[in-house]
Motif scaffolding. Structure first.
Motif, PDB file in Angstrom:
ATOM      1  N   TRP A 188      40.767  28.491  53.963  1.00 53.85           N
ATOM      2  CA  TRP A 188      41.790  28.340  55.004  1.00 53.85           C
ATOM      3  C   TRP A 188      42.954  29.311  54.771  1.00 53.85           C
ATOM      4  N   PHE A 189      42.998  29.895  53.585  1.00 60.58           N
ATOM      5  CA  PHE A 189      44.028  30.871  53.249  1.00 60.58           C
ATOM      6  C   PHE A 189      43.350  32.119  52.693  1.00 60.58           C
ATOM      7  N   VAL A 190      44.120  33.146  52.419  1.00 57.51           N
ATOM      8  CA  VAL A 190      43.554  34.443  52.034  1.00 57.51           C
ATOM      9  C   VAL A 190      43.634  34.593  50.524  1.00 57.51           C
ATOM     10  N   TRP A 191      42.518  34.301  49.842  1.00 57.89           N
ATOM     11  CA  TRP A 191      42.416  34.390  48.382  1.00 57.89           C
ATOM     12  C   TRP A 191      41.552  35.584  48.005  1.00 57.89           C
ATOM     13  N   ARG A 192      41.968  36.310  46.967  1.00 54.81           N
ATOM     14  CA  ARG A 192      41.179  37.448  46.506  1.00 54.81           C
ATOM     15  C   ARG A 192      41.289  37.568  44.981  1.00 54.81           C
ATOM     16  N   ASP A 193      40.234  38.140  44.383  1.00 55.11           N
ATOM     17  CA  ASP A 193      40.231  38.388  42.942  1.00 55.11           C
ATOM     18  C   ASP A 193      41.190  39.511  42.580  1.00 55.11           C
ATOM     19  N   PRO A 194      41.704  39.483  41.353  1.00 55.77           N
ATOM     20  CA  PRO A 194      42.528  40.606  40.898  1.00 55.77           C
ATOM     21  C   PRO A 194      41.684  41.862  40.740  1.00 55.77           C
ATOM     22  N   LYS A 195      42.374  42.985  40.637  1.00 49.59           N
ATOM     23  CA  LYS A 195      41.693  44.201  40.202  1.00 49.59           C
ATOM     24  C   LYS A 195      41.262  44.022  38.741  1.00 49.59           C
ATOM     25  N   PRO A 196      40.371  44.874  38.230  1.00 49.22           N
ATOM     26  CA  PRO A 196      39.921  44.722  36.837  1.00 49.22           C
ATOM     27  C   PRO A 196      41.055  44.661  35.824  1.00 49.22           C
ATOM     28  N   ASP A 197      42.186  45.312  36.118  1.00 49.28           N
ATOM     29  CA  ASP A 197      43.312  45.275  35.184  1.00 49.28           C
ATOM     30  C   ASP A 197      44.217  44.064  35.389  1.00 49.28           C
ATOM     31  N   GLY A 198      43.831  43.173  36.300  1.00 49.18           N
ATOM     32  CA  GLY A 198      44.603  41.961  36.548  1.00 49.18           C
ATOM     33  C   GLY A 198      45.681  42.093  37.597  1.00 49.18           C
ATOM     34  N   SER A 199      45.853  43.281  38.149  1.00 48.24           N
ATOM     35  CA  SER A 199      46.909  43.521  39.137  1.00 48.24           C
ATOM     36  C   SER A 199      46.474  43.028  40.514  1.00 48.24           C
ATOM     37  N   PRO A 200      47.410  42.959  41.462  1.00 49.78           N
ATOM     38  CA  PRO A 200      47.065  42.485  42.809  1.00 49.78           C
ATOM     39  C   PRO A 200      45.957  43.311  43.459  1.00 49.78           C
ATOM     40  N   PRO A 201      45.282  42.739  44.445  1.00 55.81           N
ATOM     41  CA  PRO A 201      44.139  43.415  45.073  1.00 55.81           C
ATOM     42  C   PRO A 201      44.463  44.757  45.711  1.00 55.81           C
ATOM     43  N   ASN A 202      45.694  44.957  46.165  1.00 57.13           N
ATOM     44  CA  ASN A 202      46.071  46.233  46.790  1.00 57.13           C
ATOM     45  C   ASN A 202      47.598  46.367  46.774  1.00 57.13           C
ATOM     46  N   ASN A 203      48.097  47.341  47.530  1.00 50.36           N
ATOM     47  CA  ASN A 203      49.534  47.653  47.488  1.00 50.36           C
ATOM     48  C   ASN A 203      50.352  46.981  48.578  1.00 50.36           C
ATOM     49  N   TRP A 204      49.815  45.965  49.225  1.00 51.28           N
ATOM     50  CA  TRP A 204      50.539  45.334  50.333  1.00 51.28           C
ATOM     51  C   TRP A 204      51.838  44.696  49.823  1.00 51.28           C
ATOM     52  N   LEU A 205      52.864  44.811  50.655  1.00 56.15           N
ATOM     53  CA  LEU A 205      54.195  44.345  50.285  1.00 56.15           C
ATOM     54  C   LEU A 205      54.660  43.217  51.192  1.00 56.15           C
ATOM     55  N   SER A 206      55.427  42.310  50.619  1.00 56.07           N
ATOM     56  CA  SER A 206      56.021  41.221  51.391  1.00 56.07           C
ATOM     57  C   SER A 206      57.177  41.743  52.234  1.00 56.07           C
TER      58      SER A 206
END
Length: 530
Positions: free
Chosen positions: A128-146
């Protein structure tokens, strides 16, 4: 097109109420539903046709109601469902329509849906929400900003994934690609429609979908220090995605199942992209909000060009609308000055299409400086020092010269503007030369003259000083002339017969015979043409 052939939302005028700052009745310093009901007669006297109420749903108030924890409940700060029903009844008895805010892009992180979603990866509401795995280094999936600063992804330690939020981390984005989400959110619309609401203003609709491939947003070459950090990238993959139009069409089908309702969409987009929000064969929003007057240079040639470009871009049958202020943007007086605020009022209320007035503009409220220890807006708290905070435009209305200017018996949640004598509703109601009296005059004239609400528009003059345009309906022709300068200017009026309204009250009703008229500094007029 004759006004009798149009819907109420085409000929009417909408008034936005920011409920926290409208009227408090229980002494807690926060406006409430009973306060709106108590002040309805002000809106009747003003002459508007509908009220749009910013969110009143149950909420932890991380973003003051735009983080919803129950789409079918009223937050106790504003009252109860019974208070809401009483407001609907009182408004309808006065022939005022009621439009609610609808927040489909995100919920609160305290909404039961999200609490269940984050409980485990196997939750029935995980998608129901947008969940994604981290990148291999543990960082967020991409560069999207709030939009409110920082990454648009927050890591959940318990389940080892990030969730997406276009705004605060307390506002997780709903996944509208999930049919169950769409069904539940459309049911929320039905709940309020059955209670008698006359339509919805749909919040942040252009954020409803994100790129399914999670591609990075490209850098913005025009970004520089001092701008919002969120604008350091071009939001190519987080805004205005193609799937949004099917979702809007679904909302429209729900609305159309109830008679005489309206859907208004909030989307800050260029004109060409905004037009798509009317939908194929007008199956989308009745009124995608047109915010372009907020950013267009305040001069006759730029505004004339905007009017013509916007009118030319409208799809067949699409109805125009205009906005000059809201709860997110600096107030008219602060942007333009007190004298030009009258020109702005005359422009807004005589253009073709549906106008929206933000509460307090009718008395000339200005942005109120907020001491650092009084800041409430999470955007300002997250990104301090850039002047992004919206508190200055959300301060309570001064109703009278009584304690706390008639807004509350308690401590106002934000400071009340009190520096200028006469800056309150009671004083201006007794002053025939006040800005409030001018708004009332314009709204009476608009209601009496179908040419102003339903007629055609033609630009007659756009010089360095003067913008003039004709409004016409069958055999009725009116000329609107606006002087944007602080010195006199001459405008040709042709076969004018008399002045119907003027920002200088002494001219109203004056007969005319000369082919031209000298406008005084910062003067606007509406003229009857033979």
């Amino acid at each position: 097109m004759r006004s009798r052939d149009l819907a109420w939302w085409q000929t009417g005028v909408i008034y936005q109420i920011y409920p926290r700052s409208f009227q408090d009745t229980n002494g807690d310093g926060i406006g409430d539903l009973a306060g709106i009901t108590a002040r309805l007669d002000h809106l009747v006297d003003l002459g508007v046709d509908a009220i749009w109420i910013s969110p009143i749903y149950a909420s932890p108030m991380a973003d003051f109601g735009y983080d919803v924890s129950d789409y079918c409940g009223i937050d106790p700060a504003f009252g109860t469902l019974a208070d809401f029903d009483a407001l609907i009844a009182a408004a309808h008895a006065r022939e005022l329509r009621v439009i609610l805010d609808y927040v489909p892009n995100h919920s609160s992180d305290q909404h039961p849906w999200f609490v269940e979603s984050r409980s485990s990866r196997g939750s029935s509401k995980r998608d129901w929400f947008v969940w994604r795995d981290p990148k291999p280094d543990g960082s967020p999936p991409n560069n999207w900003l709030s939009e409110f600063g920082g990454p648009a992804w927050t890591f959940d330690e318990a389940t080892g994934q990030y969730y997406y939020h276009a705004y605060l981390k307390e506002q997780p984005d709903l996944n509208w690609r999930n049919p169950e989400v769409q069904s539940a959110m459309l049911d929320a619309l039905r709940f309020w429609l059955k209670r008698g609401v006359d339509g919805f203003r749909v919040d942040a609709i252009h954020h409803l979908f994100e790129d399914e491939q999670l591609r990075d947003n490209p850098p913005n070459p025009d970004w520089q220090a001092g701008m919002s950090p969120a604008r350091s990238v071009i939001r190519a993959h987080t805004m205005d995605q193609p799937e949004v139009h099917d979702a809007i069409a679904a909302m429209r089908r729900v609305s159309d199942a109830y008679a005489d309702r309206v859907l208004i969409g909030e989307a800050y987009l260029p004109i060409d992209r905004l037009m798509a929000y009317y939908g194929q064969d007008l199956s989308g929003f009745h009124l995608p909000f047109n915010f372009h007057l907020l950013s267009t240079p305040w001069n006759p040639t730029a505004i004339a060009s905007l009017i013509e470009a916007y009118e030319a871009a409208l799809p067949p049958g699409g109805w125009p609308n205009w906005v000059l202020g809201n709860h997110d943007r600096s107030r008219l007086v602060s942007r333009l000055g007190a004298e030009q605020a009258r020109i702005a009022a005359l422009l807004l209320l005589t253009l073709r299409g549906t106008p929206t007035i933000y509460q307090g503009e009718e008395i000339g409220m200005a942005d109120v400086p907020i001491p650092p220890d009084c800041v409430q807006d999470p955007w300002e708290k997250n990104v301090p020092g850039l002047g992004l905070g919206r508190d200055p435009v959300r301060t309570p209305i001064p109703w009278s010269q009584e304690r706390n200017w008639g807004f509350t018996e308690g401590e106002p949640w934000l400071p009340v503007e009190s520096a200028l004598p006469g800056l309150n509703v009671a004083a201006q109601s007794q002053d025939s030369t006040s800005l409030l009296s001018f708004y009332r005059t314009l709204l009476r004239l608009r209601r009496a003259e179908p040419a102003l609400s339903a007629g055609d528009i033609t630009i007659v003059e756009a010089s360095d000083s003067v913008l003039a345009y004709e409004r016409s309906d069958t055999d009725r022709r009116l000329l609107v002339a606006l002087n944007f300068r602080s010195e006199a200017a001459t405008v040709r009026v042709g076969n004018a017969t008399r002045i119907l309204a003027s920002s200088y009250p002494d001219l109203a009703g004056t007969p005319l015979q000369a082919p031209s008229l000298e406008l005084r500094r910062n003067e606007g007029i509406v003229i009857e043409l033979a």
